[in-house]
Scaffold this active site. Structure first.
Site, mmCIF file in Angstrom:
data_model
loop_
_atom_site.group_PDB
_atom_site.id
_atom_site.type_symbol
_atom_site.label_atom_id
_atom_site.label_comp_id
_atom_site.label_asym_id
_atom_site.label_seq_id
_atom_site.Cartn_x
_atom_site.Cartn_y
_atom_site.Cartn_z
ATOM 1 N N ARG A 200 3.934 2.343 25.149
ATOM 2 C CA ARG A 200 3.412 2.688 23.819
ATOM 3 C C ARG A 200 3.178 4.183 23.670
ATOM 4 O O ARG A 200 3.416 4.760 22.614
ATOM 5 C CB ARG A 200 2.120 1.925 23.549
ATOM 6 C CG ARG A 200 2.370 0.455 23.263
ATOM 7 C CD ARG A 200 1.068 -0.316 23.183
ATOM 8 N NE ARG A 200 0.164 0.236 22.208
ATOM 9 C CZ ARG A 200 -1.160 0.315 22.358
ATOM 10 N NH1 ARG A 200 -1.737 -0.127 23.448
ATOM 11 N NH2 ARG A 200 -1.912 0.829 21.417
ATOM 12 N N HIS B 120 -8.505 -0.817 5.456
ATOM 13 C CA HIS B 120 -8.832 -2.075 6.132
ATOM 14 C C HIS B 120 -9.510 -3.031 5.154
ATOM 15 O O HIS B 120 -10.432 -2.629 4.434
ATOM 16 C CB HIS B 120 -9.744 -1.798 7.332
ATOM 17 C CG HIS B 120 -10.050 -3.035 8.106
ATOM 18 N ND1 HIS B 120 -9.173 -3.572 9.021
ATOM 19 C CD2 HIS B 120 -11.114 -3.874 8.057
ATOM 20 C CE1 HIS B 120 -9.695 -4.683 9.516
ATOM 21 N NE2 HIS B 120 -10.863 -4.891 8.938
ATOM 22 N N ASP C 101 -9.527 6.461 15.081
ATOM 23 C CA ASP C 101 -9.722 6.932 16.456
ATOM 24 C C ASP C 101 -9.082 5.910 17.400
ATOM 25 O O ASP C 101 -8.310 5.062 16.951
ATOM 26 C CB ASP C 101 -11.213 7.184 16.755
ATOM 27 C CG ASP C 101 -12.042 5.914 16.618
ATOM 28 O OD1 ASP C 101 -11.455 4.811 16.608
ATOM 29 O OD2 ASP C 101 -13.278 6.032 16.525
ATOM 30 N N GLU C 102 -9.450 5.980 18.692
ATOM 31 C CA GLU C 102 -8.767 5.091 19.650
ATOM 32 C C GLU C 102 -9.201 3.636 19.556
ATOM 33 O O GLU C 102 -8.574 2.753 20.119
ATOM 34 C CB GLU C 102 -8.997 5.600 21.080
ATOM 35 C CG GLU C 102 -8.018 6.688 21.463
ATOM 36 C CD GLU C 102 -8.279 7.227 22.857
ATOM 37 O OE1 GLU C 102 -7.600 6.789 23.803
ATOM 38 O OE2 GLU C 102 -9.171 8.077 22.989
ATOM 39 N N GLU D 134 -7.476 -2.279 -2.497
ATOM 40 C CA GLU D 134 -6.802 -1.375 -1.549
ATOM 41 C C GLU D 134 -5.859 -0.432 -2.292
ATOM 42 O O GLU D 134 -5.832 0.780 -2.023
ATOM 43 C CB GLU D 134 -5.975 -2.174 -0.538
ATOM 44 C CG GLU D 134 -6.790 -2.927 0.481
ATOM 45 C CD GLU D 134 -5.909 -3.583 1.534
ATOM 46 O OE1 GLU D 134 -6.376 -3.717 2.667
ATOM 47 O OE2 GLU D 134 -4.767 -3.973 1.226
ATOM 48 N N ASN E 125 0.830 -1.218 0.000
ATOM 49 C CA ASN E 125 0.000 0.000 0.000
ATOM 50 C C ASN E 125 0.858 1.259 0.000
ATOM 51 O O ASN E 125 0.519 2.251 -0.648
ATOM 52 C CB ASN E 125 -0.963 -0.006 1.188
ATOM 53 C CG ASN E 125 -2.165 -0.892 0.930
ATOM 54 O OD1 ASN E 125 -3.037 -0.538 0.144
ATOM 55 N ND2 ASN E 125 -2.196 -2.052 1.566
ATOM 56 N N ASN F 25 -6.804 5.056 7.648
ATOM 57 C CA ASN F 25 -6.391 3.656 7.622
ATOM 58 C C ASN F 25 -7.107 2.942 6.486
ATOM 59 O O ASN F 25 -8.242 3.282 6.152
ATOM 60 C CB ASN F 25 -6.770 2.990 8.955
ATOM 61 C CG ASN F 25 -6.353 1.535 9.030
ATOM 62 O OD1 ASN F 25 -5.241 1.172 8.608
ATOM 63 N ND2 ASN F 25 -7.217 0.685 9.551
ATOM 64 N N MET G 49 0.116 -2.260 12.132
ATOM 65 C CA MET G 49 -0.602 -3.264 12.911
ATOM 66 C C MET G 49 -0.591 -3.027 14.425
ATOM 67 O O MET G 49 -0.751 -3.968 15.195
ATOM 68 C CB MET G 49 -0.046 -4.664 12.584
ATOM 69 C CG MET G 49 -0.120 -5.013 11.113
ATOM 70 S SD MET G 49 -1.765 -4.857 10.384
ATOM 71 C CE MET G 49 -2.441 -6.463 10.777
HETATM 72 C C1 GRF Z 1 -3.323 -4.748 3.975
HETATM 73 O O1 GRF Z 1 -4.224 -5.739 3.543
HETATM 74 C C2 GRF Z 1 -3.974 -3.875 5.004
HETATM 75 O O2 GRF Z 1 -5.315 -3.604 4.759
HETATM 76 C C3 GRF Z 1 -3.843 -4.748 6.220
HETATM 77 O O3 GRF Z 1 -2.535 -5.271 6.121
HETATM 78 C C4 GRF Z 1 -2.186 -5.381 4.759
HETATM 79 C C5 GRF Z 1 -0.883 -4.655 4.560
HETATM 80 O O4 GRF Z 1 -0.289 -4.897 3.339
HETATM 81 N N1 GRF Z 1 -4.136 -4.018 7.422
HETATM 82 P P1 GRF Z 1 0.961 -4.043 2.858
HETATM 83 O O5 GRF Z 1 1.983 -4.001 3.980
HETATM 84 O O6 GRF Z 1 0.489 -2.683 2.445
HETATM 85 O O7 GRF Z 1 1.517 -4.821 1.684
#
Ligand code: GRF
Length: 179
Positions: free
Chosen positions: A57, A101, A133-134, A163, A12, A99, A82
């Site tokens: 964190r 998802h 958000d949180e 994506e 991404n 984000n 993540m």
């Molecule tokens: C994506 O599918 C994203 O939506 C998910 O983790 C994946 C990350 O892929 N949360 P990358 O690191 O962008 O290749």
């Protein structure tokens, strides 16, 4: 000016770079992820903020936010990041964190959304781009697009392709002040 947070392979991130968007810094919660290599290959400042180097964190997030600000970041994009972000980070970029998802939120939040959709045998899943958000994948939805679950064998590839199309579009709109 965009800062991107990553934890994995960074496809991404690559889509954002390839779309010519003004990415100026890339940060990760993990060392040695392929996404950081992609950033460096693109000539971008890239840094990792691993938890074991910080008290907790919140402190890590504060350092990361400061590093992004020092690089001129105004909009933060989570591209496969993540970890949940803590309030000190969220407060630095109010309404300016997005984000991507791999499900139609609020269905299937969390780290295994594609697997969860396959296991639930829903007819349709998809991709969501939303404000952060949180909560865990709970912020305001900016855009969603559906995908049929079948054929199952190609779902992962189709989700990722979607994506890579949707995220740069929404980010470009945000940069242009359209959203
Ligand atoms: C994506 O599918 C994203 O939506 C998910 O983790 C994946 C990350 O892929 N949360 P990358 O690191 O962008 O290749």
């Amino acid at each position: 000016m965009i800062g991107v947070l990553v934890s994995g392979t960074g496809t991404n991130l690559q889509a954002l770079i390839d779309a010519g968007l003004p990415v100026v810094a890339v940060a990760s919660n993990r060392r040695d992820v392929y996404a950081l290599l992609r950033a460096r290959e693109a000539g971008l400042p890239a840094a990792s903020f691993a938890l074991d180097c910080h008290a907790d964190r919140a402190e890590r997030d504060l350092m990361m936010a400061t590093w992004l600000e020092e690089h001129g970041v105004e909009l933060v994009v989570l591209a496969g990041y993540m970890h949940l972000l803590t309030k000190p980070f969220l407060d630095r970029f109010p309404e300016r964190i997005v984000n991507v998802h791999p499900s139609l939120l609020p269905a299937f939040p969390g780290a295994h959304a594609i697997h969860d959709a396959l296991a639930a045998e829903v007819e349709t899943t998809g991709v969501t781009v939303h404000l952060v958000d949180e909560g865990l994948d709970t912020g305001r939805v900016l855009v969603q697009e559906e995908l049929a679950l079948e054929p199952r064998a190609t779902l992962v590839d189709r989700v990722h392709a979607l994506e890579h199309r949707l995220l740069p579009q929404v980010v470009a709109d945000l940069c242009a002040g359209v959203r």
